[in-house]
Design a protein around this motif. Sequence first.
Motif, short mmCIF file in Angstrom:
data_model
loop_
_atom_site.label_atom_id
_atom_site.label_comp_id
_atom_site.label_asym_id
_atom_site.label_seq_id
_atom_site.Cartn_x
_atom_site.Cartn_y
_atom_site.Cartn_z
N GLY A 52 0.77 -1.23 0.00
CA GLY A 52 0.00 0.00 0.00
C GLY A 52 0.80 1.29 0.00
O GLY A 52 0.36 2.29 0.54
N GLY A 53 1.98 1.30 -0.60
CA GLY A 53 2.81 2.50 -0.64
C GLY A 53 3.91 2.54 0.40
O GLY A 53 4.67 3.52 0.46
N LEU A 54 4.04 1.52 1.20
CA LEU A 54 5.05 1.50 2.25
C LEU A 54 6.47 1.54 1.68
O LEU A 54 7.35 2.21 2.25
N ILE A 55 6.71 0.87 0.56
CA ILE A 55 8.05 0.90 -0.03
C ILE A 55 8.39 2.32 -0.46
O ILE A 55 9.47 2.83 -0.16
N GLY A 56 7.46 2.97 -1.13
CA GLY A 56 7.67 4.37 -1.51
C GLY A 56 7.89 5.25 -0.30
O GLY A 56 8.75 6.15 -0.32
N HIS A 57 7.15 5.01 0.76
CA HIS A 57 7.35 5.77 2.00
C HIS A 57 8.76 5.59 2.54
O HIS A 57 9.42 6.56 2.92
N LEU A 58 9.23 4.34 2.55
CA LEU A 58 10.57 4.08 3.09
C LEU A 58 11.65 4.75 2.26
O LEU A 58 12.57 5.35 2.81
N VAL A 59 11.56 4.66 0.94
CA VAL A 59 12.63 5.25 0.13
C VAL A 59 12.59 6.77 0.18
O VAL A 59 13.65 7.42 0.13
N THR A 60 11.42 7.35 0.33
CA THR A 60 11.34 8.81 0.40
C THR A 60 11.58 9.35 1.80
O THR A 60 11.55 10.56 2.02
N SER A 61 11.88 8.46 2.74
CA SER A 61 12.21 8.91 4.09
C SER A 61 13.64 9.44 4.19
O SER A 61 14.02 10.00 5.21
N VAL A 62 14.42 9.27 3.13
CA VAL A 62 15.79 9.78 3.12
C VAL A 62 15.90 10.97 2.17
O VAL A 62 15.27 10.99 1.11
N SER A 63 16.67 11.94 2.58
CA SER A 63 16.90 13.12 1.75
C SER A 63 17.65 12.71 0.48
O SER A 63 18.55 11.88 0.53
N GLY A 64 17.27 13.28 -0.63
CA GLY A 64 17.94 12.99 -1.88
C GLY A 64 17.33 11.86 -2.68
O GLY A 64 17.79 11.55 -3.78
N ALA A 65 16.27 11.24 -2.17
CA ALA A 65 15.65 10.12 -2.90
C ALA A 65 15.11 10.55 -4.26
O ALA A 65 15.04 9.73 -5.18
N SER A 66 14.78 11.82 -4.40
CA SER A 66 14.25 12.27 -5.69
C SER A 66 15.30 12.16 -6.81
O SER A 66 14.95 12.18 -7.98
N ASP A 67 16.56 12.01 -6.45
CA ASP A 67 17.62 11.80 -7.46
C ASP A 67 17.48 10.45 -8.13
O ASP A 67 17.97 10.26 -9.24
N TRP A 68 16.88 9.49 -7.46
CA TRP A 68 16.85 8.12 -7.98
C TRP A 68 15.50 7.43 -7.87
O TRP A 68 15.34 6.30 -8.30
#
Length: 193
Positions: A52-68
């Motif tokens: 339900g979006g938890l993976i996306g939540h985890l990766v976007t919990s770190v700064s700079g995730a928008s780079d990748w």
Amino acid sequence: MAETMAADPGGSIAAPPRPGYKRSMDEKKILRLGELLRARHWNLATAESCTGGLIGHLVTSVSGASDWYPGGVVAYANEIKERLLGVPGEVLATQGAVSRGTVRAMAAGVRAAFGAQVGVSVSGVAGPTGGTPDKPVGTVWIGWSWPGGERQELFSFSGDRGAVKAASAAAALSGVLSLLEEAAEAAAPAEGT
């Protein structure tokens, strides 16, 4: 089948104690995942059902995730799996939403939708309802797709709904990290040459 994973009180998510997987998916490991993606000029897209979006939540919990990390799709309904991710209706009708064929198509479909080099997908039965004798609560398929390769793996997690979701997300990201580390090792020049 994988061992049970549970949320750690310190905030990390414990991953399955299996060869090729890491013990936890904490912030440092997500940052490492991002470093490996950036080093290859790759990005990651996610296709999630039971998480339900938890993976996306985890990766976007770190700064700079928008780079990748350009984004992901939460495809809870089969109609969305078909329409947005290109899962063939025949696969859903014959194998079901929780199947190798479904996560294979989801991972490839999310890569195509986002122009990503790496796609990860998850579909499972988080519970407490929805289980069957063939696919009991805790049954989760995870798929990975990358240039020149793909993999799907069946897991069996236990615990409540939150534990199954957390375990699934951790296994999905641990699998991405493992494939990136393997690719980095394969690309590194041999010592002494």
